[in-house]
Design an enzyme around this catalytic site. Structure first.
Site, PDB file in Angstrom:
ATOM      1  N   ASN A 149       0.798  -1.241   0.000  1.00 54.33           N
ATOM      2  CA  ASN A 149       0.000   0.000   0.000  1.00 54.33           C
ATOM      3  C   ASN A 149       0.826   1.284   0.000  1.00 54.33           C
ATOM      4  OD1 ASN A 149       0.717  -0.501   2.689  1.00 54.33           O
ATOM      5  ND2 ASN A 149      -1.011   0.683   3.439  1.00 54.33           N
ATOM      6  N   GLY A 225       3.032  -5.199   7.417  1.00 54.94           N
ATOM      7  CA  GLY A 225       2.025  -5.979   6.699  1.00 54.94           C
ATOM      8  C   GLY A 225       0.906  -6.378   7.644  1.00 54.94           C
ATOM      9  N   GLU A 247       5.125  -3.714  12.038  1.00 53.34           N
ATOM     10  CA  GLU A 247       4.079  -2.693  11.911  1.00 53.34           C
ATOM     11  C   GLU A 247       2.921  -3.361  11.191  1.00 53.34           C
ATOM     12  OE1 GLU A 247       3.627   0.046  13.243  1.00 53.34           O
ATOM     13  OE2 GLU A 247       5.626   0.388  14.049  1.00 53.34           O
ATOM     14  N   CYS A 281      -2.966   1.803   6.662  1.00 45.83           N
ATOM     15  CA  CYS A 281      -3.048   1.197   7.993  1.00 45.83           C
ATOM     16  C   CYS A 281      -3.564   2.212   9.004  1.00 45.83           C
ATOM     17  CB  CYS A 281      -1.679   0.679   8.409  1.00 45.83           C
ATOM     18  SG  CYS A 281      -0.407   1.910   8.200  1.00 45.83           S
ATOM     19  N   GLU A 380     -10.051  -5.300  10.606  1.00 45.69           N
ATOM     20  CA  GLU A 380      -9.514  -4.397   9.581  1.00 45.69           C
ATOM     21  C   GLU A 380     -10.045  -4.822   8.203  1.00 45.69           C
ATOM     22  OE1 GLU A 380      -5.346  -4.627   8.348  1.00 45.69           O
ATOM     23  OE2 GLU A 380      -5.219  -2.467   8.614  1.00 45.69           O
ATOM     24  N   GLU A 459       9.732   3.060  14.028  1.00 52.80           N
ATOM     25  CA  GLU A 459      10.368   3.384  12.758  1.00 52.80           C
ATOM     26  C   GLU A 459      10.402   4.901  12.596  1.00 52.80           C
ATOM     27  OE1 GLU A 459      10.122   0.480   9.543  1.00 52.80           O
ATOM     28  OE2 GLU A 459       8.034   0.260  10.119  1.00 52.80           O
TER      29      GLU A 459
END
Ligand code: NAD
Length: 478
Positions: A149, A225, A247, A281, A380, A459
């Site tokens: 994405n 992912g 993540e 996300c 999700e 990150e």
């Protein structure tokens, strides 16, 4: 047509099997094929990275600075062309594509500076005549596994710090977006990365990705992912006793209070939930709205959605591009069906749209009358589907916002300093937004979540040093 190859041990590899790269806006557009790496290629990449590590980890910081700076400069210079490639491959609009490419360049630029600022400390020992140095060293060979994405920004925010701090890289991009990853790899190679320091292996998660996480010669894995794959990465990494960071997904709440500015709230909801086709996300998939404002808020969101153009990502007038592929489209449609079965009201959209070009065009879908225990409010979806959940007041809205296994981003629209401050302190999320969409973050500050959304060090920004370096404490008797 582009023919994309893997890059292993300083060579572009041919001879593997070709796989088609699809344009989600137009199934007739065959714009690229990519070579699928096999597990031997992955092992060669890991061996080459291991062999290159001693020299690269001890290389002059200025050499690493210059390399990253050259990468940043070329990405900046080609942002329109690369943004269009990204739109063609992933389906986000051209404007979103250019924005993402710009961000990738900014990340490389940022870490080119960080190379020259690798921190360390000298602390006095409790014993006389002894000095203590605390330094940071590269971790080793890192496996970087990324989703489709953000096919250039997420690779950038893993590769740039990995190289900056002296690590060697085995990079495995998502199957759906190899061209964006390959374009970045091509730039890194032409910028002069030494042989073995950076390797690109494209292919499926179950073969190429699995070969990376199965290898005892990988010192660290950075993964972005889904939760399911993240769990696999975690269990394999624990088996090998190596560091990992994950993540993963989100079910991000946007709280809208009665005192919110209506225009701001509508903008936050529409942008946060539906832009980038809801495939972020950090998308606001749960919009929690208090009683007095709910009616007019929903009417205004519906009016805004009706004015948005869903269409070809390469058309500059498009607001929302297609869904990335048929599997994701089926998932979105299944959740829309499920929402109706669960008793929610489909207030807008949710229909497949027929266009001149054959693509995965889905009208954004807004559900109302959703309760927090429905599956559409808990799982999700990762598409242009959002739910409005009613709350009687701020306290109930906060409780609903935190009633989730995820904890990536959380937003609130309010003009009250009291509620904004309380929400910042009490939202169970890694990132909190006040009068801003839950999606859309800066490149120079930490990114990440809590609970089921993330695991391990943050990150981006200076915080990336935690994952990509190991701390050493050295004692010297004077
Ligand atoms: P995914 O888990 O299917 O794939 C992610 C990557 O893992 C791909 O490169 C895939 O090939 C690889 N993979 C799959 N199986 C593997 C295995 N057995 N071993 C090793 N690697 C394997 O996720 P996706 O569909 O590409 O991306 C969508 C998900 O990513 C959503 O859940 C989204 O929320 C999440 N995401 C999270 C963030 C974040 O920063 N939190 C950012 C973007 C996307």
């Amino acid at each position: 047509m582009l023919k994309l190859m893997n890059y292993v041990a300083g060579e572009w590899l041919g001879g593997g099997s070709d796989h088609r790269d699809e344009n989600p806006s137009d199934h007739n557009d065959e714009f690229a094929t990519y070579q699928v790496a096999n597990s031997d290629n992955v092992l060669q990449a890991i061996a080459a990275a291991r062999a290159a590590f001693p020299a690269w980890s001890r290389s002059s910081p200025i050499a690493r600075h210059d390399l990253l700076k050259r990468v940043a400069t070329e990405i900046f210079t080609r942002k329109e062309e690369l943004g269009a490639m990204l739109a063609r491959e992933e389906g986000k609009t051209i404007a979103e594509g250019i924005g993402e490419v710009t961000r990738a360049a900014q990340v490389f630029e940022f870490f080119s500076g960080e190379v020259l600022r690798i921190p360390g400390e000298r602390i006095a020992s409790v014993r006389p005549g002894i000095d203590i140095d605390i330094t940071r060293e590269a971790v080793g060979v890192v496996g970087l596994i990324t989703p489709w994405n953000f096919p250039i920004a997420i690779p950038a925010w893993k590769i740039a710090p990995a190289l900056a701090y002296g690590n060697c890289v085995v990079f495995k991009p998502a199957e759906l977006t190899p061209a964006s990853a390959w374009a970045l790899a091509d730039i890194i190679v032409r910028a002069g990365v030494p042989s073995g320091v950076f390797n690109l292996v494209m292919g499926s998660g179950s073969s190429v990705g699995q070969a990376i996480i199965d290898s005892p010669d990988i010192d660290a894995v950075s993964f972005t992912g889904s939760v399911g794959t993240g769990r696999l990465v975690a269990s394999e990494s624990t088996k090998h006793m190596r560091r990992f960071q994950l993540e993963m997904g989100g079910k991000n709440p946007l709280v809208v209070l009665d005192d919110a500015d209506l225009t701001t709230a509508v903008e936050c909801a529409v942008n946060g939930a539906f832009y980038s086709t809801g495939q972020r996300c950090t998308a606001s998939s749960r919009i929690i709205v208090t009683d007095q404002i709910r009616g007019k808020f929903i009417d205004a969101v519906v009016e805004r959605l009706a004015s948005l153009k869903v269409g070809d990502a390469l058309d500059a007038t498009t607001h929302i591009g297609p869904v990335v592929d048929s599997r994701q489209l089926e998932q979105d449609l299944n959740y829309i069906k499920l929402g109706k079965q669960e008793g929610a009201t489909l207030r807008f959209g949710g229909e497949l749209l027929k266009q001149e070009k054959r693509g995965h065009y889905l009208q954004p879908a807004l559900f109302t009358d959703v309760s927090s225990n429905m599956r559409i409010a808990r799982e999700e979806i990762f598409g242009p589907v959002a739910s409005v959940i009613a709350a009687k007041d701020y306290d109930e809205a906060l409780a609903i916002a935190n009633d989730t296994e995820f904890g990536l981003s959380a937003g609130i629209c309010t003009t009250s300093l009291k509620y904004a401050t309380h929400f910042k302190r009490n939202a169970e999320a890694g990132m909190v937004m006040v009068n801003l969409p839950t999606a859309g973050v800066d490149f120079h500050v930490p990114f990440g979540g809590r609970k089921g959304s993330s695991f391990g060090a943050r990150e981006q920004g200076r915080y990336a040093v935690e994952f990509y370096t190991a701390v050493k404490t050295a004692y010297t008797a004077a």
